[in-house]
Scaffold this motif. Structure first.
Motif, mmCIF file in Angstrom:
data_model
loop_
_atom_site.group_PDB
_atom_site.id
_atom_site.type_symbol
_atom_site.label_atom_id
_atom_site.label_comp_id
_atom_site.label_asym_id
_atom_site.label_seq_id
_atom_site.Cartn_x
_atom_site.Cartn_y
_atom_site.Cartn_z
ATOM 1 N N SER A 149 -21.748 -28.803 6.737
ATOM 2 C CA SER A 149 -21.291 -27.557 6.110
ATOM 3 C C SER A 149 -20.989 -27.779 4.629
ATOM 4 C CB SER A 149 -20.058 -27.009 6.832
ATOM 5 O OG SER A 149 -18.920 -27.829 6.626
ATOM 6 N N LEU A 187 -20.367 -17.838 1.572
ATOM 7 C CA LEU A 187 -19.110 -17.636 2.298
ATOM 8 C C LEU A 187 -19.178 -18.069 3.766
ATOM 9 C CD1 LEU A 187 -16.207 -16.664 2.058
ATOM 10 C CD2 LEU A 187 -16.999 -14.340 2.584
ATOM 11 N N PRO A 188 -20.280 -17.812 4.485
ATOM 12 C CA PRO A 188 -20.329 -18.284 5.880
ATOM 13 C C PRO A 188 -20.153 -19.796 6.015
ATOM 14 C CG PRO A 188 -22.036 -16.652 5.497
ATOM 15 C CD PRO A 188 -21.440 -16.972 4.155
ATOM 16 N N TRP A 240 -9.430 -18.962 2.207
ATOM 17 C CA TRP A 240 -10.599 -18.111 2.447
ATOM 18 C C TRP A 240 -10.632 -16.943 1.466
ATOM 19 C CZ3 TRP A 240 -11.754 -13.079 3.668
ATOM 20 C CH2 TRP A 240 -13.050 -12.827 4.154
ATOM 21 N N SER A 243 -16.496 -20.506 5.508
ATOM 22 C CA SER A 243 -15.760 -20.054 6.694
ATOM 23 C C SER A 243 -15.926 -21.043 7.842
ATOM 24 C CB SER A 243 -16.258 -18.668 7.127
ATOM 25 O OG SER A 243 -16.079 -17.719 6.097
ATOM 26 N N LEU A 271 -13.801 -24.155 7.201
ATOM 27 C CA LEU A 271 -12.382 -23.923 7.470
ATOM 28 C C LEU A 271 -12.099 -23.909 8.970
ATOM 29 C CD1 LEU A 271 -11.561 -21.106 4.871
ATOM 30 C CD2 LEU A 271 -10.765 -23.463 4.805
ATOM 31 N N PHE A 272 -12.938 -23.188 9.708
ATOM 32 C CA PHE A 272 -12.713 -23.078 11.153
ATOM 33 C C PHE A 272 -12.955 -24.413 11.861
ATOM 34 C CE2 PHE A 272 -14.104 -18.402 10.650
ATOM 35 C CZ PHE A 272 -12.828 -18.065 10.210
ATOM 36 N N TRP A 297 -23.060 -26.101 1.680
ATOM 37 C CA TRP A 297 -22.394 -25.276 0.666
ATOM 38 C C TRP A 297 -22.807 -25.695 -0.740
ATOM 39 C CZ3 TRP A 297 -18.860 -27.005 -3.065
ATOM 40 C CH2 TRP A 297 -18.328 -25.987 -3.875
ATOM 41 N N TYR A 331 -11.364 -18.000 -2.251
ATOM 42 C CA TYR A 331 -12.776 -18.313 -2.482
ATOM 43 C C TYR A 331 -13.612 -17.038 -2.501
ATOM 44 C CZ TYR A 331 -17.438 -20.241 -2.174
ATOM 45 O OH TYR A 331 -18.747 -20.542 -2.444
ATOM 46 N N THR A 332 -13.310 -16.122 -1.601
ATOM 47 C CA THR A 332 -14.042 -14.854 -1.567
ATOM 48 C C THR A 332 -13.893 -14.105 -2.892
ATOM 49 O OG1 THR A 332 -13.662 -14.679 0.825
ATOM 50 C CG2 THR A 332 -14.328 -12.677 -0.331
ATOM 51 N N ALA A 353 -5.769 -18.622 5.386
ATOM 52 C CA ALA A 353 -6.120 -17.285 4.906
ATOM 53 C C ALA A 353 -6.182 -17.252 3.381
ATOM 54 C CB ALA A 353 -5.100 -16.267 5.418
#
Length: 295
Positions: free
Chosen positions: A279, A243-244, A220, A247, A250-251, A283, A223-224, A217
């Motif tokens: 990914s 961001l997607p 995420w 995300s 990370l997932f 990015w 970075y946001t 968390a």
């Protein structure tokens, strides 16, 4: 080949972090209107990355020398070149000193202050090998610091002062990766976790799950916030378009931690898991595109 294996070249992928400040230094250290500084900046970063390759390999040799007796009792680590005797103590020690000296000298030649970064990196890792790795949480923060130092070194090399959010994001992301490795070690070792690494007993149970969720968390969120708060990023917040991809990365990493047999080696996942690789590439490409379009 045994000596090369002892240098752990797969770990060198981490040194790509020194290039991260360059990506976000558009209009600060370089510009699409003036590409003349580009070759010089990239050469400096390449030299710093290679210096970290030498320095990190020296650290791995030091760790293997210190742990060789214990490694011989480990079902997997006993096959390491130093523990197995394929690389002698004398050779390992000599190469360690040579690599450390070369790495530090190259850093100082690129930028004197980089010698400080390299020295701090070496001292933290020596402390890790001598005892910090046996202290719960301190072991994770010690390893995390290595990632942050690489990012700082990249900024120093190209003479930019990156946003504090870059440090926060790098640190949070690195802590997530490191704690993920501890989670995987506990999961894969099972009841033998304490025998393989004594500190793992302190991570067993719900504690490591809680740490992993909090660190994910934090990574995420940092970075946001970085994409909308950093002064050197577009004011129209178009960096949020990346961001997607972050995300998903990370997932995907969380999924691999729970399902992959290679989860305790993040560097293996980063270069071998195709969705994760795509990914990361996506990015980087999206970040560069957003920055160039807003230049």
């Amino acid at each position: 080949m045994a000596l090369l294996k002892a240098l752990r070249p797969l770990q060198w992928v981490k040194n790509g972090l020194v290039f991260m400040p360059f990506i976000f230094a558009v209009d600060v250290a370089w510009s699409t209107d003036d590409l003349d500084p580009l070759p010089g900046l990239l050469l400096k970063l390449l030299l710093v990355a290679l210096a970290f390759c030498a320095l990190s390999s020296a650290v791995y040799l030091f760790n293997d020398l210190m742990d060789r007796s214990g490694d011989r009792r480990h079902p997997v680590k006993r096959n390491r070149p130093v523990a197995s005797g394929k690389v002698s103590v004398q050779v390992a020690a000599s190469v360690m000193v040579l690599l450390a000296a070369v790495g530090l000298v190259v850093m100082i030649l690129v930028e004197p202050w980089l010698g400080v970064a390299g020295g701090v990196y070496a001292l933290v890792n020596i402390g890790y090998s001598l005892g910090l790795k046996q202290v719960v949480l301190l072991d994770a923060f010690a390893v995390t610091s290595g990632y942050v130092i690489r990012a700082v070194a990249g900024a120093v090399a190209i003479d930019v002062a990156p946003s504090p959010w870059l440090y926060a994001t790098t640190g949070a992301g690195a802590l997530f990766i490191v704690l993920g490795r501890r989670f995987a070690e506990v999961r894969l070792a099972g009841d033998a976790a304490e025998d393989q690494r004594s500190v793992l007993k302190d991570y067993a149970g719900p504690f490591i799950n809680q740490l992993l969720m909090v660190s994910a968390a934090a990574a995420w969120l940092s970075y946001t916030l970085y994409t909308v708060e950093a002064a050197n990023l577009p004011d129209n917040n178009t960096m949020l378009l990346t961001l997607p991809l972050v995300s998903f990365g990370l997932f995907r990493y969380l999924y691999l931690l729970n399902n992959s047999e290679q989860a305790e080696a993040p560097e293996q996942l980063i270069i071998r898991d195709l969705p994760l690789v795509l990914s990361i590439i996506g990015w980087v490409a999206a970040s560069v595109l957003v920055l160039l379009l807003n230049n």
